[in-house]
Design a protein around this motif. Structure first.
Motif, mmCIF file in Angstrom:
data_model
loop_
_atom_site.group_PDB
_atom_site.id
_atom_site.type_symbol
_atom_site.label_atom_id
_atom_site.label_comp_id
_atom_site.label_asym_id
_atom_site.label_seq_id
_atom_site.Cartn_x
_atom_site.Cartn_y
_atom_site.Cartn_z
ATOM 1 N N MET A 230 0.834 -1.197 0.000
ATOM 2 C CA MET A 230 0.000 0.000 0.000
ATOM 3 C C MET A 230 0.878 1.260 0.000
ATOM 4 N N ILE A 231 1.923 1.251 0.810
ATOM 5 C CA ILE A 231 2.854 2.385 0.841
ATOM 6 C C ILE A 231 3.540 2.527 -0.508
ATOM 7 N N LYS B 119 2.351 1.737 -3.439
ATOM 8 C CA LYS B 119 1.398 2.293 -4.400
ATOM 9 C C LYS B 119 1.225 3.798 -4.224
ATOM 10 N N ILE B 120 1.329 4.265 -2.982
ATOM 11 C CA ILE B 120 1.218 5.711 -2.715
ATOM 12 C C ILE B 120 2.423 6.452 -3.283
ATOM 13 N N LEU B 121 3.605 5.909 -3.062
ATOM 14 C CA LEU B 121 4.838 6.599 -3.454
ATOM 15 C C LEU B 121 5.239 6.355 -4.905
ATOM 16 N N PRO C 223 3.169 5.197 -7.878
ATOM 17 C CA PRO C 223 1.991 4.776 -8.648
ATOM 18 C C PRO C 223 2.337 4.323 -10.063
ATOM 19 N N ASN D 27 8.456 11.888 -7.352
ATOM 20 C CA ASN D 27 8.030 12.203 -5.988
ATOM 21 C C ASN D 27 9.201 12.469 -5.040
ATOM 22 N N PHE E 268 3.053 14.171 1.035
ATOM 23 C CA PHE E 268 2.736 12.770 1.293
ATOM 24 C C PHE E 268 2.470 12.468 2.763
ATOM 25 N N LEU F 215 -1.105 11.200 3.517
ATOM 26 C CA LEU F 215 -1.349 9.938 2.823
ATOM 27 C C LEU F 215 -0.687 8.766 3.540
ATOM 28 N N LEU F 216 0.462 9.034 4.144
ATOM 29 C CA LEU F 216 1.220 7.976 4.818
ATOM 30 C C LEU F 216 0.908 7.879 6.303
#
Length: 219
Positions: free
Chosen positions: A50-51, A53-55, A57, A169, A194, A197-198
């Protein structure tokens, strides 16, 4: 060239553990949680993805690792404590590191930053016997390779500590094991972008310090 790419290609950028405490724009996330070993590892894999995918994509632009070179050519008496089992373990470790280096060099466009600072201080006995080179591989946003790197880091199966990099990013993601990962940003603006989001993944132990860093940026 992005700022983070410039940093990782710069010999003055030490990037030695603990990453969170040695970089001002850094966050620390918890991966493994749960009451059983199975649940702990499952959550570590899920939360790390999940982390990721955030950082990343679009996938990571690059990854890097340290290649440590040791000078074994000491002059002295026989080391009675260095038995056959220790010798075999050392040889196996050196072979794994060299094999990984050669595999990466054969698969990816790469560069190296040599003679970086090590953990040894000038007054240490082994100062100068250890050399650290940073190998940077441009991975062409290969998500499958990225997730394999993360999975092997969690399982402690990599011969080298590997970090993923996003040029867009401006960040580095370093999974140290199934317990957690550090995320280092090149700029305060990207850390601010971020942070929220994190935040669901933050390690409680360092939450106060992360809040302090964030508040310093936004104030």
């Amino acid at each position: 060239m992005s700022k983070i790419e410039s940093l990782i290609n710069n010999g003055d950028f030490d990037y030695l553990q603990p990453y969170f405490y040695t970089n001002p724009y850094a966050l620390r996330c918890e991966l493994g949680i749960g009451d059983t070993d199975e649940e702990f590892l499952q959550q570590a894999k899920c939360r790390s993805e999940m982390i990721y995918k955030i950082l990343f994509p679009k996938g990571a632009d690059a990854f890097f690792f340290n290649y440590w070179k040791y000078d074994y050519s000491d002059t002295g008496d026989a080391d009675k404590d260095y038995d056959a089992e220790s010798l075999d373990c050392t040889i196996e470790s050196e072979m794994k590191s060299l094999r990984f280096l050669l595999e990466c060099q054969s698969k990816f466009r790469h560069t190296a930053v040599k003679n970086l600072k090590t953990y040894a201080e000038p007054d240490d006995e082994d100062f100068g016997d250890i050399q650290r080179n940073r190998i940077i591989c441009y991975s062409n946003k290969d998500r499958e390779n990225d997730l394999q790197i993360i999975s092997r880091q969690i399982a402690d199966e990599n011969s080298c500590e590997i970090s993923l990099v996003s040029f867009e990013n401006e960040c580095i993601m370093s999974v140290y094991d199934d317990r957690g990962c550090d995320i280092v940003f090149a700029t305060p603006q990207k850390m601010k972008e971020f942070y929220l989001l994190l935040k669901p993944y933050f390690l409680d132990y360092d939450r106060e310090e992360m809040e302090r860093r964030f508040n310093t940026i936004v104030s």
